[in-house]
Design an enzyme around this catalytic site. Sequence first.
Site, PDB file in Angstrom:
ATOM      1  N   LYS A 198      -0.514  70.745  16.660  1.00  0.00           N
ATOM      2  CA  LYS A 198       0.480  71.161  17.658  1.00  0.00           C
ATOM      3  C   LYS A 198       1.086  72.476  17.183  1.00  0.00           C
ATOM      4  O   LYS A 198       1.844  72.512  16.226  1.00  0.00           O
ATOM      5  CB  LYS A 198       1.603  70.126  17.819  1.00  0.00           C
ATOM      6  CG  LYS A 198       2.466  70.425  19.035  1.00  0.00           C
ATOM      7  CD  LYS A 198       3.917  70.009  18.881  1.00  0.00           C
ATOM      8  CE  LYS A 198       4.815  71.108  18.424  1.00  0.00           C
ATOM      9  NZ  LYS A 198       4.956  72.294  19.258  1.00  0.00           N
ATOM     10  N   GLU A 253       5.897  72.024   4.214  1.00  0.00           N
ATOM     11  CA  GLU A 253       6.237  73.414   3.853  1.00  0.00           C
ATOM     12  C   GLU A 253       7.483  73.751   4.653  1.00  0.00           C
ATOM     13  O   GLU A 253       7.409  74.074   5.840  1.00  0.00           O
ATOM     14  CB  GLU A 253       5.078  74.352   4.223  1.00  0.00           C
ATOM     15  CG  GLU A 253       3.793  74.090   3.448  1.00  0.00           C
ATOM     16  CD  GLU A 253       3.858  74.599   2.017  1.00  0.00           C
ATOM     17  OE1 GLU A 253       4.813  75.287   1.657  1.00  0.00           O
ATOM     18  OE2 GLU A 253       2.938  74.268   1.249  1.00  0.00           O
TER      19      GLU A 253
HETATM   20  P1  NAP Z   1      10.951  74.085  13.562  1.00  0.00           P
HETATM   21  O1  NAP Z   1      11.985  74.145  14.614  1.00  0.00           O
HETATM   22  O2  NAP Z   1      11.054  73.034  12.534  1.00  0.00           O
HETATM   23  O3  NAP Z   1       9.566  74.005  14.336  1.00  0.00           O
HETATM   24  C1  NAP Z   1       8.334  73.970  13.660  1.00  0.00           C
HETATM   25  C2  NAP Z   1       7.350  73.167  14.468  1.00  0.00           C
HETATM   26  O4  NAP Z   1       7.845  71.842  14.581  1.00  0.00           O
HETATM   27  C3  NAP Z   1       7.150  73.672  15.894  1.00  0.00           C
HETATM   28  O5  NAP Z   1       5.815  73.477  16.262  1.00  0.00           O
HETATM   29  C4  NAP Z   1       8.070  72.760  16.677  1.00  0.00           C
HETATM   30  O6  NAP Z   1       7.689  72.608  18.023  1.00  0.00           O
HETATM   31  C5  NAP Z   1       7.865  71.457  15.942  1.00  0.00           C
HETATM   32  N1  NAP Z   1       8.913  70.475  16.151  1.00  0.00           N
HETATM   33  C6  NAP Z   1      10.225  70.672  16.399  1.00  0.00           C
HETATM   34  N2  NAP Z   1      10.851  69.473  16.531  1.00  0.00           N
HETATM   35  C7  NAP Z   1       9.910  68.519  16.366  1.00  0.00           C
HETATM   36  C8  NAP Z   1       9.928  67.090  16.391  1.00  0.00           C
HETATM   37  N3  NAP Z   1      11.049  66.396  16.623  1.00  0.00           N
HETATM   38  N4  NAP Z   1       8.775  66.421  16.181  1.00  0.00           N
HETATM   39  C9  NAP Z   1       7.632  67.106  15.950  1.00  0.00           C
HETATM   40  N5  NAP Z   1       7.550  68.450  15.928  1.00  0.00           N
HETATM   41  C10 NAP Z   1       8.685  69.156  16.113  1.00  0.00           C
HETATM   42  O7  NAP Z   1      10.861  75.441  12.748  1.00  0.00           O
HETATM   43  P2  NAP Z   1      10.733  76.914  13.325  1.00  0.00           P
HETATM   44  O8  NAP Z   1      12.075  77.386  13.722  1.00  0.00           O
HETATM   45  O9  NAP Z   1       9.646  76.983  14.331  1.00  0.00           O
HETATM   46  O10 NAP Z   1      10.196  77.681  12.045  1.00  0.00           O
HETATM   47  C11 NAP Z   1      11.041  78.245  11.128  1.00  0.00           C
HETATM   48  C12 NAP Z   1      11.189  77.348   9.911  1.00  0.00           C
HETATM   49  O11 NAP Z   1       9.903  77.168   9.305  1.00  0.00           O
HETATM   50  C13 NAP Z   1      12.043  77.990   8.850  1.00  0.00           C
HETATM   51  O12 NAP Z   1      12.885  77.030   8.277  1.00  0.00           O
HETATM   52  C14 NAP Z   1      11.020  78.482   7.825  1.00  0.00           C
HETATM   53  O13 NAP Z   1      11.528  78.620   6.537  1.00  0.00           O
HETATM   54  C15 NAP Z   1       9.994  77.410   7.915  1.00  0.00           C
HETATM   55  N6  NAP Z   1       8.714  77.891   7.393  1.00  0.00           N
HETATM   56  C16 NAP Z   1       8.285  77.399   6.184  1.00  0.00           C
HETATM   57  C17 NAP Z   1       7.098  77.859   5.634  1.00  0.00           C
HETATM   58  C18 NAP Z   1       6.614  77.336   4.310  1.00  0.00           C
HETATM   59  O14 NAP Z   1       5.443  77.542   3.991  1.00  0.00           O
HETATM   60  N7  NAP Z   1       7.434  76.660   3.518  1.00  0.00           N
HETATM   61  C19 NAP Z   1       6.329  78.813   6.306  1.00  0.00           C
HETATM   62  C20 NAP Z   1       6.797  79.298   7.521  1.00  0.00           C
HETATM   63  C21 NAP Z   1       7.990  78.810   8.055  1.00  0.00           C
HETATM   64  P3  NAP Z   1       8.351  73.521  19.186  1.00  0.00           P
HETATM   65  O15 NAP Z   1       7.986  74.913  18.881  1.00  0.00           O
HETATM   66  O16 NAP Z   1       7.695  73.011  20.409  1.00  0.00           O
HETATM   67  O17 NAP Z   1       9.818  73.267  19.100  1.00  0.00           O
END
Ligand code: NAP
Length: 486
Positions: free
Chosen positions: A179, A255
């Site tokens: 997804k 991650e």
């Molecule tokens: P996010 O809100 O957690 O979303 C990430 C993914 O999770 C998206 O595909 C989102 O779908 C999905 N998602 C959200 N709520 C969900 C739920 N209840 N159940 C299942 N899936 C769900 O994070 P983001 O704002 O997109 O990304 C930024 C974050 O990612 C930051 O905290 C960043 O540090 C972290 N990140 C970490 C790494 C690493 O390698 N450690 C790398 C890159 C980014 P939708 O888009 O449809 O909401």
Amino acid sequence: MQLNDSGLLQTQGFIDGQWRSAMSGKTFEVINPATGALLAEVADMGAAETREAIEAAENAMQSWKALPAKARCDILERWFDLIIAAQEDLAQLMTAEQGKPLAEARGEVAYGAAYLKWFSEEGKRVYGDVIPQQSDRRGLVIKQPVGVVAAITPWNFPNAMITRKVAPALAVGCAVVLKPAAETPLSALALAELAKRAGLPDGLFNIVTGLDAPAIGGEMTGSKIVRKVTFTGSTPVGKLLMRQCADTVKRTSMELGGNAPVIIFDDADLELAVNGAIAAKYRNSGQTCICSNRLLVQAGIYDKFVEKFAEKVKAFNVGNGALDGTTHGPLITTKAVNDVHSKVLDAIDGGACVVTGGKPGAQGAHFYEPTVLTNVHSGMRVFREEIFGPVAPVFKFDTEAEAIAMANDTEFGLASYVYTENMGRIFRVSEALEYGMVGVNETAISSELIPFGGVKESGQGREGSKYGLNDYLETKYICLGGLNRA
Ligand code: NAP
């Protein structure tokens, strides 16, 4: 968006090798964050399509895992070649839906493809062990694919965060249901088109696009077929998924978010430190998990550092990433702009000085001015929370011990950086930092060659390197007995 190969612009989900609209017929909009223009209407799928994709993955995996590793890896290598050949189109798609400047997008396509190349080689080296035991028996240890993998990825690296998971999973014989983030599904779908052209058998790489992330995620985590969930995204969502995975005792790789310190000591090479801190802070307009969140600068060079750092920030050319000369693009959503601004206002309320920036950008609703803040302290949100925007708070410290304590004063533990010319200090500080990764006199630390990942609430598991395969393998012990019988 002008693509040389229009077949790369796909708007339906990808299940069992077929392009599929949502059962409901519903779609959702993908918007260019720089211009607000509508790019595409993409299939809005949910739990039912996710279930189908999981079943397709389970079926496809049976013959895939039985193939010799070389046969699987040859397909990954062909996929790599096709991605490199389509680099420009993939970069155009990425800049359009994600906003990063084209040069960064091209870089991400190459970086993402590198995981396919790496794991197409590493996938042939899944070795086991023979354990000596009593004289009449031997212990064999073999590695087997973990099973059907569900992957959930974010919008900030819409290509590389996918290949980092899919390449090792496929290399060892797993099948994947992905997804992608709702903001950036087009890069993911283009990858699937190229996988199909590379000859990847149907059902091994499925993509469920949709707005209802909890429904899709709930189906993935609740399924008894899915044996592993790999997630890149925010810490709160990661924790939720881990809780959901507990009921079926699934393996997980997480991650998650970061709060990276860049520690710059008085003895640092100032030019190197300024350039490294600029790159680490403002890449992708501050929207990377390893972006420096907090600049910690020793008192002796603090003023000189701030002056040089701010001078460079003022020279940025912020705008539409598709245009020549743009160095920094928009943020992903207006919500992101508001969120970043609320953290800056919190700092200003607490007494921070704005050296440059400090407010939403004039270029459009998704822009935020590259910002530098001084007179900041650990009680502020910019110290405690992941900023995820182009804002650099510069904190002052006096001693090495103080710097280490400040750096570790967070629940996060992904990336950290140290600038010093003192060899003893390099070892002392690197070993004391509670982080999965430490860059010493370097902030461009990521590649397919290294184990990428965090500790504490930044996650578990590693992506890339020889360690990246482990996340998709189970260890099985086979006891061979009765060997002394004639
Ligand atoms: P996010 O809100 O957690 O979303 C990430 C993914 O999770 C998206 O595909 C989102 O779908 C999905 N998602 C959200 N709520 C969900 C739920 N209840 N159940 C299942 N899936 C769900 O994070 P983001 O704002 O997109 O990304 C930024 C974050 O990612 C930051 O905290 C960043 O540090 C972290 N990140 C970490 C790494 C690493 O390698 N450690 C790398 C890159 C980014 P939708 O888009 O449809 O909401």
